[in-house]
Design a protein around this motif. Structure first.
Motif, PDB file in Angstrom:
ATOM      1  N   TYR A 140       0.839  -1.191   0.000  1.00 47.55           N
ATOM      2  CA  TYR A 140       0.000   0.000   0.000  1.00 47.55           C
ATOM      3  C   TYR A 140       0.875   1.243   0.000  1.00 47.55           C
ATOM      4  O   TYR A 140       1.937   1.270   0.610  1.00 47.55           O
ATOM      5  N   ILE A 167      -8.415  -0.179   3.900  1.00 44.28           N
ATOM      6  CA  ILE A 167      -7.820   0.408   2.700  1.00 44.28           C
ATOM      7  C   ILE A 167      -7.027   1.641   3.128  1.00 44.28           C
ATOM      8  O   ILE A 167      -7.563   2.750   3.196  1.00 44.28           O
ATOM      9  N   TYR A 171      -2.717   1.163  -3.890  1.00 49.81           N
ATOM     10  CA  TYR A 171      -2.034  -0.121  -3.763  1.00 49.81           C
ATOM     11  C   TYR A 171      -1.063  -0.304  -4.920  1.00 49.81           C
ATOM     12  O   TYR A 171      -1.440  -0.241  -6.094  1.00 49.81           O
ATOM     13  N   GLY A 181     -10.643   2.036  -4.305  1.00 45.90           N
ATOM     14  CA  GLY A 181     -10.622   1.710  -2.887  1.00 45.90           C
ATOM     15  C   GLY A 181     -11.822   0.937  -2.402  1.00 45.90           C
ATOM     16  O   GLY A 181     -11.941   0.689  -1.200  1.00 45.90           O
ATOM     17  N   GLY A 196     -15.458   0.397   1.545  1.00 48.26           N
ATOM     18  CA  GLY A 196     -14.035   0.701   1.585  1.00 48.26           C
ATOM     19  C   GLY A 196     -13.818   2.202   1.621  1.00 48.26           C
ATOM     20  O   GLY A 196     -14.400   2.908   2.434  1.00 48.26           O
TER      21      GLY A 196
END
Length: 416
Positions: free
Chosen positions: A58, A385, A389, A401, A407
């Motif tokens: 991430y 999240i 990413y 996301g 998310g």
């Protein structure tokens, strides 16, 4: 403790229940996860791609520490860009933007074991400037002078009709003011597609993006957008309705597929000629600051041309002149996903970069929880999240996301 655990950013309003499924489906309810592209080794589609898998990680959202100067305020020459440093920043309350708050779904703590998979000090994509003090005008950039470089570049992941969440995310970045108008001067924004379906106000999202495009141009910046597979689906439903098309799942129609994928009848009823005209002219692919911007994580773009101009012209010509079956085939191709995941992923990305240029692909379409294998939580918590990413040997950045699955709607500043 990671930065997003300490400073989780704005809590997003809750626009209502999320519409399932979260991956696009073709008629008869089968998930559309195609076989690996020919010429690539077999990709482990069932493998989890947590941080560390194939270099994936991430890019955590580093929120400013109250009482300290935020990084972007250091000035444009330090590699971060500058909006002017505002000290003592606190994340804005939901009442600071016009959206109605119904609760929050942002800032989830996540599982300790998942956080342990992340590197101790991962690189970050800066997410923009802190806001000015409440009640003060926010004008981060003057109009550009002759020969001045462009403003900072931002990308926005899939919105899917969640207008309140979009306004909250843009407001938190300082890109819009409390009334939802452009406040980012000569900044540049690219939306990565999928404005409608599943969420409550897809037409409201389109209207906002069209408004910001005009306001940004007047301020010396720009706001642009890519065509996602849901734009193709929405326009196809409006144009062809229940007209049958031939698909691998049997006879289907755009209208049936659109409803199956979260199409909202009130969006179709509010769709006007100027919306259709604007959506139909959106590019499918773009290159900005060495970032190749796509909606879908697929190599299907290569089937429409060897250059960015060829791909965009081919899609526009198809929408203008071709019939329902050709339109349907285009929708299906751009609904493919996961080409950059697994052992074959870097090869697929490099093929796109070799054809269209750029050093890294930035895409939406596939929700990050599906890419990481963190879709389902044992304790029922929404997916964690922390930010965009990065995977496929650092060659791909995922920006969806998973707002449709509780998310986060991601708005991120890319390195220039």
């Amino acid at each position: 403790m990671t930065p997003e655990d300490r400073f989780p950013g704005p809590e997003h309003p809750d626009s209502g229940p999320r519409h399932q499924p979260d991956l696009d489906v073709l008629p008869y309810g089968t998930y559309y996860e195609p076989e690996p592209a020919s010429g690539y080794s077999e990709a482990p589609y069932e493998a989890e791609t947590y941080s560390g898998y194939g270099g994936a990680r991430y890019l955590e959202q580093h929120w400013p520490v109250p009482g300290t100067e935020h990084g972007p305020g250091a000035g444009a020459g330090d590699g971060h860009g500058g909006h002017g440093g505002h000290q003592g920043y606190e994340p804005p309350a939901l009442s600071d933007h016009p959206a109605t708050a119904h609760g929050g779904n942002g800032g989830h703590q996540g599982h300790p074991e998942q956080r342990e998979r992340q590197s101790d000090d991962p690189p970050t994509i800066e997410l923009g400037p802190p806001l000015a003090e409440p009640g003060l005008p926010y004008h981060p950039y003057p109009a550009p002078g002759p020969g001045e470089p462009p403003g900072p570049l931002y990308v926005v992941g899939d919105v899917h009709g969640y207008l309140d969440e979009l306004l909250a995310a843009l407001r938190h970045q300082g890109l819009v003011d409390a009334d939802g108008h452009w406040s980012a001067g000569r900044s540049r924004i690219w939306f990565l597609g999928d404005f409608t379906d599943r969420g409550p106000d897809g037409i409201g999202v389109i209207d906002l993006v069209m408004q910001l495009a005009a306001e940004a141009a007047a301020a010396g910046g720009y706001c642009r957008a890519l065509m996602g597979n849901h734009e193709l689906l929405f326009l196809g439903a409006a144009r062809y309705g229940d007209e049958p098309v031939q698909s691998t799942a049997g006879t289907a129609s755009f209208l049936a597929a659109w409803r199956l994928n979260g199409g909202q009848q009130h969006d179709l009823e509010r769709l006007e000629t100027h919306h259709i005209s604007w959506l139909s002219r959106l590019p499918a692919i773009a290159l900005e600051d060495d970032h190749l911007l796509l909606h879908s994580d697929t190599t299907a773009y290569l089937e429409y041309g060897e250059s960015i101009a060829e791909v965009n012209d081919a899609v526009h010509d198809l929408l203008a002149d071709e019939g329902v079956d050709e339109w349907w085939d285009c929708f299906r191709r751009f609904t493919k996903r996961f080409a950059f995941r697994g052992d074959a992923g870097p090869t697929a990305v490099r093929e796109l970069l070799a054809s269209y240029g750029g050093a890294r692909v930035v895409h939406g379409h596939s929700p990050i929880p599906y890419l990481t294998g963190a879709v389902h939580s044992d304790d029922g918590m929404p997916p964690h999240i922390p930010g965009p990413y990065v995977y496929a040997d650092d060659l791909a950045v995922a920006m969806d996301g998973g707002v449709t699955m509780d998310g986060r709607l991601l708005v991120a500043r890319l390195p220039i």
